[in-house]
Scaffold this motif. Sequence first.
Motif, PDB file in Angstrom:
ATOM      1  N   LEU A  31       0.828  -1.212   0.000  1.00 12.88           N
ATOM      2  CA  LEU A  31       0.000   0.000   0.000  1.00 12.88           C
ATOM      3  C   LEU A  31       0.863   1.265   0.000  1.00 12.88           C
ATOM      4  O   LEU A  31       0.392   2.348   0.345  1.00 12.88           O
ATOM      5  CB  LEU A  31      -0.926  -0.002   1.218  1.00 12.88           C
ATOM      6  CG  LEU A  31      -2.036  -1.067   1.195  1.00 12.88           C
ATOM      7  CD1 LEU A  31      -2.694  -1.198   2.560  1.00 12.88           C
ATOM      8  CD2 LEU A  31      -3.074  -0.724   0.127  1.00 12.88           C
ATOM      9  N   ASN A 134      -9.688  -7.316   6.449  1.00 12.17           N
ATOM     10  CA  ASN A 134     -10.366  -6.514   5.432  1.00 12.17           C
ATOM     11  C   ASN A 134     -10.682  -5.109   5.941  1.00 12.17           C
ATOM     12  O   ASN A 134     -10.576  -4.130   5.197  1.00 12.17           O
ATOM     13  CB  ASN A 134     -11.649  -7.215   4.979  1.00 12.17           C
ATOM     14  CG  ASN A 134     -11.359  -8.478   4.178  1.00 12.17           C
ATOM     15  OD1 ASN A 134     -10.361  -8.548   3.462  1.00 12.17           O
ATOM     16  ND2 ASN A 134     -12.212  -9.483   4.304  1.00 12.17           N
ATOM     17  N   LYS A 138      -9.344  -1.346   4.575  1.00 13.35           N
ATOM     18  CA  LYS A 138     -10.242  -0.207   4.349  1.00 13.35           C
ATOM     19  C   LYS A 138      -9.779   1.026   5.112  1.00 13.35           C
ATOM     20  O   LYS A 138      -9.771   2.143   4.584  1.00 13.35           O
ATOM     21  CB  LYS A 138     -11.667  -0.577   4.779  1.00 13.35           C
ATOM     22  CG  LYS A 138     -12.351  -1.593   3.892  1.00 13.35           C
ATOM     23  CD  LYS A 138     -13.751  -1.902   4.405  1.00 13.35           C
ATOM     24  CE  LYS A 138     -14.434  -2.951   3.548  1.00 13.35           C
ATOM     25  NZ  LYS A 138     -15.792  -3.299   4.075  1.00 13.35           N
ATOM     26  N   LYS A 141      -6.551   2.442   3.529  1.00  9.17           N
ATOM     27  CA  LYS A 141      -6.866   3.056   2.240  1.00  9.17           C
ATOM     28  C   LYS A 141      -7.493   4.427   2.410  1.00  9.17           C
ATOM     29  O   LYS A 141      -7.114   5.395   1.733  1.00  9.17           O
ATOM     30  CB  LYS A 141      -7.810   2.144   1.438  1.00  9.17           C
ATOM     31  CG  LYS A 141      -7.135   0.923   0.835  1.00  9.17           C
ATOM     32  CD  LYS A 141      -8.144  -0.116   0.364  1.00  9.17           C
ATOM     33  CE  LYS A 141      -9.172   0.450  -0.587  1.00  9.17           C
ATOM     34  NZ  LYS A 141     -10.140  -0.589  -1.036  1.00  9.17           N
ATOM     35  N   SER A 142      -8.447   4.534   3.324  1.00  6.64           N
ATOM     36  CA  SER A 142      -9.145   5.807   3.508  1.00  6.64           C
ATOM     37  C   SER A 142      -8.258   6.844   4.185  1.00  6.64           C
ATOM     38  O   SER A 142      -8.346   8.039   3.875  1.00  6.64           O
ATOM     39  CB  SER A 142     -10.425   5.590   4.329  1.00  6.64           C
ATOM     40  OG  SER A 142     -10.114   5.119   5.629  1.00  6.64           O
ATOM     41  N   ASP A 145      -5.306   7.493   1.436  1.00  5.32           N
ATOM     42  CA  ASP A 145      -5.744   7.597   0.036  1.00  5.32           C
ATOM     43  C   ASP A 145      -4.986   6.606  -0.840  1.00  5.32           C
ATOM     44  O   ASP A 145      -4.334   6.971  -1.828  1.00  5.32           O
ATOM     45  CB  ASP A 145      -5.558   9.024  -0.481  1.00  5.32           C
ATOM     46  CG  ASP A 145      -6.237   9.243  -1.836  1.00  5.32           C
ATOM     47  OD1 ASP A 145      -7.190   8.499  -2.139  1.00  5.32           O
ATOM     48  OD2 ASP A 145      -5.808  10.145  -2.583  1.00  5.32           O
ATOM     49  N   ARG A 146      -5.074   5.352  -0.482  1.00  8.85           N
ATOM     50  CA  ARG A 146      -4.397   4.282  -1.204  1.00  8.85           C
ATOM     51  C   ARG A 146      -5.415   3.350  -1.851  1.00  8.85           C
ATOM     52  O   ARG A 146      -6.590   3.309  -1.467  1.00  8.85           O
ATOM     53  CB  ARG A 146      -3.506   3.475  -0.260  1.00  8.85           C
ATOM     54  CG  ARG A 146      -2.345   4.253   0.351  1.00  8.85           C
ATOM     55  CD  ARG A 146      -1.346   4.676  -0.713  1.00  8.85           C
ATOM     56  NE  ARG A 146      -0.078   5.100  -0.178  1.00  8.85           N
ATOM     57  CZ  ARG A 146       0.242   6.369   0.089  1.00  8.85           C
ATOM     58  NH1 ARG A 146      -0.648   7.327  -0.117  1.00  8.85           N
ATOM     59  NH2 ARG A 146       1.433   6.684   0.559  1.00  8.85           N
ATOM     60  N   LYS A 147      -4.939   2.571  -2.813  1.00  9.66           N
ATOM     61  CA  LYS A 147      -5.747   1.534  -3.430  1.00  9.66           C
ATOM     62  C   LYS A 147      -5.034   0.201  -3.269  1.00  9.66           C
ATOM     63  O   LYS A 147      -3.812   0.133  -3.451  1.00  9.66           O
ATOM     64  CB  LYS A 147      -5.980   1.820  -4.918  1.00  9.66           C
ATOM     65  CG  LYS A 147      -6.876   3.021  -5.182  1.00  9.66           C
ATOM     66  CD  LYS A 147      -7.122   3.192  -6.677  1.00  9.66           C
ATOM     67  CE  LYS A 147      -8.041   4.375  -6.946  1.00  9.66           C
ATOM     68  NZ  LYS A 147      -8.304   4.562  -8.397  1.00  9.66           N
ATOM     69  N   PHE A 148      -5.787  -0.821  -2.926  1.00  7.64           N
ATOM     70  CA  PHE A 148      -5.186  -2.149  -2.802  1.00  7.64           C
ATOM     71  C   PHE A 148      -5.099  -2.798  -4.167  1.00  7.64           C
ATOM     72  O   PHE A 148      -6.072  -2.835  -4.935  1.00  7.64           O
ATOM     73  CB  PHE A 148      -5.995  -3.043  -1.866  1.00  7.64           C
ATOM     74  CG  PHE A 148      -5.480  -4.459  -1.814  1.00  7.64           C
ATOM     75  CD1 PHE A 148      -4.334  -4.763  -1.094  1.00  7.64           C
ATOM     76  CD2 PHE A 148      -6.114  -5.472  -2.519  1.00  7.64           C
ATOM     77  CE1 PHE A 148      -3.824  -6.050  -1.068  1.00  7.64           C
ATOM     78  CE2 PHE A 148      -5.622  -6.766  -2.485  1.00  7.64           C
ATOM     79  CZ  PHE A 148      -4.476  -7.058  -1.764  1.00  7.64           C
ATOM     80  N   ASN A 149      -3.913  -3.322  -4.495  1.00  7.07           N
ATOM     81  CA  ASN A 149      -3.677  -3.990  -5.763  1.00  7.07           C
ATOM     82  C   ASN A 149      -3.144  -5.391  -5.481  1.00  7.07           C
ATOM     83  O   ASN A 149      -2.062  -5.538  -4.919  1.00  7.07           O
ATOM     84  CB  ASN A 149      -2.657  -3.184  -6.589  1.00  7.07           C
ATOM     85  CG  ASN A 149      -2.421  -3.763  -7.969  1.00  7.07           C
ATOM     86  OD1 ASN A 149      -2.217  -4.959  -8.128  1.00  7.07           O
ATOM     87  ND2 ASN A 149      -2.441  -2.909  -8.982  1.00  7.07           N
ATOM     88  N   LYS A 152       0.454  -6.014  -6.666  1.00  9.59           N
ATOM     89  CA  LYS A 152       1.465  -5.375  -5.827  1.00  9.59           C
ATOM     90  C   LYS A 152       1.625  -6.132  -4.513  1.00  9.59           C
ATOM     91  O   LYS A 152       2.728  -6.226  -3.971  1.00  9.59           O
ATOM     92  CB  LYS A 152       1.091  -3.914  -5.554  1.00  9.59           C
ATOM     93  CG  LYS A 152       1.251  -3.002  -6.755  1.00  9.59           C
ATOM     94  CD  LYS A 152       1.006  -1.557  -6.391  1.00  9.59           C
ATOM     95  CE  LYS A 152       2.073  -1.023  -5.464  1.00  9.59           C
ATOM     96  NZ  LYS A 152       1.925   0.436  -5.210  1.00  9.59           N
TER      97      LYS A 152
END
Length: 285
Positions: A31, A134, A138, A141-142, A145-149, A152
């Motif tokens: 992340l 999970n 969340k 990420k919030s 400001d990340r996105k799970f890939n 990656k």
Amino acid sequence: MIQKIQELKKNGRPVIGCFPLYPPLALFHSLDLNPVVLWGLKKDFRETPESDQHLQNYTCSVARHLTEFLLSDAGTLVDGLFMYNACDTLRNLPEIIDSCLDAAGRKVPLFQIHVPMVPTAQTDGTDFFDNEINQLIKDVKSTFDRKFNPDKFMESIALFQNLRKTSLQLESAVAMGRLSFQTVAETLHTAWAIPGYHRIEEVEGVLDQQQDKGNADNPGILLSGILPPPASVSTAIEASGLRIAGNDIASLHRTYAVMPEADADPASYYRDFYFNHHPCPTLLF
């Protein structure tokens, strides 16, 4: 440790201060965060006047020194904290630290999971634990400001799997008398505050220093505990003609001894990791 964290701050990634014992390093790395496991802070804080106001005097040095770090000015170096119920002391620290930071006017994002302390043969904690992982994703990420890939995440798993394998190779070199245990212990502890790829370079660099001939015939002993013994003790052991044939130390062997199968699903991967890693005497269930 503090100097290493200061260096980490320069690369732009948020630094996540992780309470021992075994945080989800690959997840944070995937992340785009810099996870730092807060071992070995005693060198930076010989005294613990702040944490002594909040923790009993029989609390272990690991908890007291990491609390001292977080309540000091140096604690502003971390952009977030991760904690889980690794032991009776650490499971009760989040509220204390959060309250102290709030009183000091400092707000640091606090991320937590709870690992079910139940015998798997009696109670299935799978759904509960999956939800914990999970929800952690969340929250991170919030906050950042990340996105799970998933791709990656798999790359990060491979990175830390490689680090585990190299760490085990260092142990084997120590067991054969080709490397000093103290050198390896110091290297691995320093590596907790080094970014992933550079961490492997640091560890592999020590592996290249091993001697061709060791002293595998010397009597071997096993070290156990949460942290390595003081440098003077390790040095005296090896200088006496003994060889450290293995260790069961929480900040060393127990950290990298078990390597779960790579899995793009973080809940599945960390369920395997937390439920099946080498047992620790601080986790009684």
